[in-house]
Scaffold this motif. Structure first.
Motif, short mmCIF file in Angstrom:
data_model
loop_
_atom_site.label_atom_id
_atom_site.label_comp_id
_atom_site.label_asym_id
_atom_site.label_seq_id
_atom_site.Cartn_x
_atom_site.Cartn_y
_atom_site.Cartn_z
N ALA A 296 -2.90 120.57 -55.54
CA ALA A 296 -3.67 120.62 -56.79
C ALA A 296 -3.43 121.90 -57.59
O ALA A 296 -3.37 121.87 -58.81
CB ALA A 296 -5.15 120.47 -56.48
N ASN A 364 -2.99 116.67 -52.14
CA ASN A 364 -4.11 116.36 -53.03
C ASN A 364 -3.69 115.15 -53.87
O ASN A 364 -2.66 115.17 -54.52
CB ASN A 364 -4.43 117.53 -53.95
CG ASN A 364 -4.88 118.76 -53.19
OD1 ASN A 364 -4.17 119.76 -53.15
ND2 ASN A 364 -6.04 118.71 -52.57
N PRO A 366 -3.32 112.56 -56.79
CA PRO A 366 -3.39 112.76 -58.25
C PRO A 366 -4.50 111.95 -58.90
O PRO A 366 -4.81 110.84 -58.48
CB PRO A 366 -2.01 112.29 -58.73
CG PRO A 366 -1.55 111.32 -57.69
CD PRO A 366 -2.11 111.84 -56.39
N ALA A 367 -5.07 112.49 -59.97
CA ALA A 367 -6.16 111.82 -60.68
C ALA A 367 -5.65 110.75 -61.63
O ALA A 367 -6.41 109.89 -62.07
CB ALA A 367 -6.99 112.84 -61.45
N LYS A 368 -4.37 110.78 -61.96
CA LYS A 368 -3.78 109.78 -62.85
C LYS A 368 -2.75 108.95 -62.09
O LYS A 368 -1.87 109.51 -61.42
CB LYS A 368 -3.12 110.46 -64.05
CG LYS A 368 -4.10 111.16 -64.98
CD LYS A 368 -3.37 111.76 -66.17
CE LYS A 368 -4.34 112.45 -67.13
NZ LYS A 368 -3.63 113.05 -68.27
N GLU A 396 -11.58 111.55 -53.51
CA GLU A 396 -10.34 111.03 -54.11
C GLU A 396 -10.21 109.52 -53.99
O GLU A 396 -9.32 108.91 -54.58
CB GLU A 396 -9.13 111.71 -53.46
CG GLU A 396 -9.05 113.19 -53.72
CD GLU A 396 -8.00 113.90 -52.88
OE1 GLU A 396 -7.30 114.77 -53.42
OE2 GLU A 396 -7.88 113.58 -51.67
N TYR A 399 -9.80 107.31 -57.07
CA TYR A 399 -8.47 107.40 -57.69
C TYR A 399 -7.45 106.53 -56.95
O TYR A 399 -6.50 106.04 -57.56
CB TYR A 399 -8.02 108.86 -57.74
CG TYR A 399 -8.94 109.73 -58.56
CD1 TYR A 399 -8.92 109.66 -59.95
CD2 TYR A 399 -9.84 110.59 -57.94
CE1 TYR A 399 -9.78 110.44 -60.71
CE2 TYR A 399 -10.71 111.38 -58.70
CZ TYR A 399 -10.67 111.29 -60.08
OH TYR A 399 -11.53 112.07 -60.84
N TYR A 466 -10.13 124.79 -55.87
CA TYR A 466 -10.32 123.34 -55.88
C TYR A 466 -11.60 122.98 -56.65
O TYR A 466 -11.64 121.96 -57.35
CB TYR A 466 -10.39 122.79 -54.46
CG TYR A 466 -10.35 121.28 -54.41
CD1 TYR A 466 -9.16 120.60 -54.63
CD2 TYR A 466 -11.50 120.52 -54.17
CE1 TYR A 466 -9.10 119.21 -54.62
CE2 TYR A 466 -11.46 119.13 -54.16
CZ TYR A 466 -10.25 118.49 -54.37
OH TYR A 466 -10.19 117.11 -54.37
N TYR A 469 -10.63 123.01 -60.13
CA TYR A 469 -9.75 121.86 -60.38
C TYR A 469 -10.57 120.59 -60.57
O TYR A 469 -10.31 119.79 -61.48
CB TYR A 469 -8.77 121.70 -59.21
CG TYR A 469 -8.07 120.36 -59.16
CD1 TYR A 469 -7.01 120.08 -60.01
CD2 TYR A 469 -8.46 119.39 -58.23
CE1 TYR A 469 -6.36 118.85 -59.96
CE2 TYR A 469 -7.82 118.17 -58.16
CZ TYR A 469 -6.77 117.90 -59.03
OH TYR A 469 -6.14 116.68 -58.97
N VAL A 470 -11.57 120.39 -59.72
CA VAL A 470 -12.41 119.19 -59.79
C VAL A 470 -13.15 119.14 -61.14
O VAL A 470 -13.32 118.06 -61.72
CB VAL A 470 -13.40 119.16 -58.61
CG1 VAL A 470 -14.47 118.09 -58.82
CG2 VAL A 470 -12.65 118.90 -57.31
N SER A 472 -12.10 120.15 -63.98
CA SER A 472 -11.17 119.78 -65.06
C SER A 472 -10.49 118.43 -64.82
O SER A 472 -9.79 117.92 -65.70
CB SER A 472 -10.09 120.86 -65.21
OG SER A 472 -9.32 120.95 -64.02
N ARG A 473 -10.70 117.86 -63.63
CA ARG A 473 -10.05 116.60 -63.28
C ARG A 473 -10.65 115.44 -64.08
O ARG A 473 -11.87 115.31 -64.14
CB ARG A 473 -10.20 116.36 -61.78
CG ARG A 473 -9.55 115.09 -61.26
CD ARG A 473 -9.64 115.02 -59.75
NE ARG A 473 -11.02 115.02 -59.25
CZ ARG A 473 -11.36 114.97 -57.96
NH1 ARG A 473 -10.40 114.95 -57.04
NH2 ARG A 473 -12.62 114.96 -57.60
#
Length: 527
Positions: A296, A364, A366-368, A396, A399, A466, A469-470, A472-473
């Motif tokens: 991530a 990690n 991916p969110a997309k 996750e 996702y 992290y 990161y979460v 902004s995810r």
């Protein structure tokens, strides 16, 4: 030596009064045209020879080892040879670089010392630009065409000198190329062939302003090619403004994975991911296979690199903010197979070409979903097989559901009871990691943290990173969040067949016995 004779004729492209360089007479050119047209008619073999390519271009293709065009090459090269503007959607690893290089060589034909650059290729990353340069030198080695590369992070004085040597082809990243154009007051009036490679990535990385500045400097008569894995709205608008009546080619688009790629998914708590990663690299993946590990943040990259070195697993790493020279050195270590693993952020999801890569691990997830496809596009290329392993933490899981909606596939949940067919065919299975396997690795990991302040400090840094990161995810889809709540299938699945060691099988039997005991109710004695 005589100067080049300029012959005007209606050439093989069907363009009247097009200048043709070389020492050929009109009669010889007519013969060349007839041979090219005749070659196009020989459809039986389906190889590059049916495209009517000149000898030096075809020779370079054969020298590179290409035998049969990939589907995207077979579809796009003939259209590009007709000098049409093209928008091509192609999955990473489908062979798109040759799609624009082969027609480029066929069009430019030979080096012209006084003409200046006649072709421009724009890439989103320095890694992709350098890879394109390598392909240019390999396939075009018999044409005599010269290429220069203009990249951020390299000496700008050296790049000025490279431009002054009148290369035929410029391969560049947009930011530095605009800088060079301004500083040198560079005229691009001779550019006749322009390629936007990984165009969606160019826009994602914030180069839209530079791209429009470059387009404004180019002549209207140019041929423009745009290669992309996706077509976001801003890219469509850009294409409408900059391309003339383009042909759209959709092939191997992002929703399709390679037939030779096997994917598999492990349910793991976030704090246990490192243990499962080490087990995969030690016990599942063969020592000679090469693996890219996606994380991530850059802090995860540095932490995993430290742990892998402690574990005796050779590795290197790269991320966007790493010094350009260090990135180049680290990537070269992996490409030359001096190390087994490369730990990266998504800067390497596209742009770094490792033709013989064996595995990808999503440390990690991916969110997309499109990003997943780009990541795993590094493996199962050119007819080779490959595997993508993904470690899925509870946060996750939505996702993962998104990915399967995107791919129009159903998740294969590991069975509660081990099945022989699952052990043989674990492709696309989602299963749990046995606690005994995790415990066996965690003992060593704890020891590394207790004996190294640097490792322990870096772990805390990754925890904080992290959390950021979460925040902004992007969120998962409402459909996946609803499914996660309404269909708690994740809780019912068994151990992943790849992770079923003898110890974990005993653990499974013990757990089954404990579950059975919980259901036993003592008989009441009637008073």
């Amino acid at each position: 030596m005589q100067g080049a004779i300029m012959v005007k004729e209606k050439d093989i492209w069907g363009v009247a009064d097009a200048p043709v360089d070389g020492y050929a007479s009109e009669g010889e050119m007519d013969t060349s045209k007839l041979v090219a047209n005749q070659n196009r008619k020989k459809k039986k073999s389906g190889g590059f020879q049916v495209m009517g390519l000149s000898h030096n271009v075809y020779r370079g293709i054969m020298k590179k080892g290409y035998k049969v065009p990939t589907p995207i090459q077979r579809k796009t090269i003939p259209v590009i040879l007709e000098r049409r503007d093209v928008v091509a959607m192609a999955r990473t690893g489908s062979g798109k670089t040759a799609c624009f290089l082969i027609p480029l060589f066929e069009r430019l034909k030979m080096h012209m010392a006084k003409a200046g650059a006649r072709a421009l290729i724009l890439s989103p990353t320095r890694e992709l630009a350098l890879q394109t340069l390598k392909f240019t030198r390999d396939i075009g080695k018999f044409t005599g065409l010269r290429a220069a590369v203009i990249l951020g992070g390299d000496s700008i004085e050296g790049q000025f000198a490279a431009i002054h040597e009148n290369p035929d082809i410029i391969i560049a990243t947009p930011g530095r190329f605009v800088h060079v154009c301004v500083e040198m007051e560079l005229k691009l009036t001779n550019i006749e062939y322009v390629v936007f490679d990984e165009a969606d990535r160019l826009f994602e990385m914030g180069f839209s302003e530079q791209l429009r500045e470059i387009m404004a400097r180019l002549p209207d008569s140019r041929q423009t090619l745009l290669f992309s894995a996706t077509l976001p709205k801003m890219l469509v608008e850009f294409a409408r403004a900059g391309l003339v009546d383009p042909v759209l080619m959709r092939l191997d688009v992002e929703s399709k994975l390679s037939e030779n790629l096997r994917t598999t998914f492990f349910k793991v708590n976030m704090e246990d991911k490192l243990a499962v990663l080490l087990y995969l690299l030690r016990c599942i993946i063969k020592p000679k296979e090469q693996t890219v590990i996606f994380t991530a943040t850059k802090h995860h990259v540095e932490y995993l690199h430290m742990i892998l070195e402690k574990a005796g697993i050779s590795s290197t790493y790269t991320y966007s903010s790493l010094d350009a020279t260090a990135r180049k050195i680290n990537v070269a270590k992996f490409q030359s197979k001096k190390v087994q693993c490369m730990v990266v952020t998504d800067v390497a999801a596209r742009g770094i070409d490792i033709p013989l890569l064996d595995n990808v691990i999503n440390y990690n997830f991916p969110a997309k979903s499109k990003l997943f496809v780009h990541r795993v596009g590094r493996v199962a290329r050119a007819g080779r097989c490959g595997v993508a392993y993904s470690l899925i933490a509870p946060d996750e899981y939505p996702y993962l559901l998104d990915l399967h909606l995107f791919l129009s596939k159903s998740i294969r949940y590991a069975s509660q009871e081990p099945k022989e067919e699952e052990e043989e065919d674990w492709n696309h299975i989602y299963g749990r990691a046995p606690q005994t396997l995790i415990d066996s690795e965690m003992d060593q990991i704890r020891q590394w943290h207790e004996t190294s302040v640097d490792v322990d400090t870096m772990k805390q840094t990754t925890i904080n990173a992290y959390k950021q990161y979460v925040k902004s995810r992007p969120p998962a889809s409402n459909e996946s969040i609803r499914r996660m709540k309404d269909e708690p299938l994740e809780q019912l699945m068994g151990f992943h067949p790849l992770l079923l060691t003898e110890t974990s099988k005993q653990e499974k039997e013990r757990n089954s016995m404990l579950e059975a005991l919980k259901k036993v109710r003592p008989k009441t004695v009637n008073q």
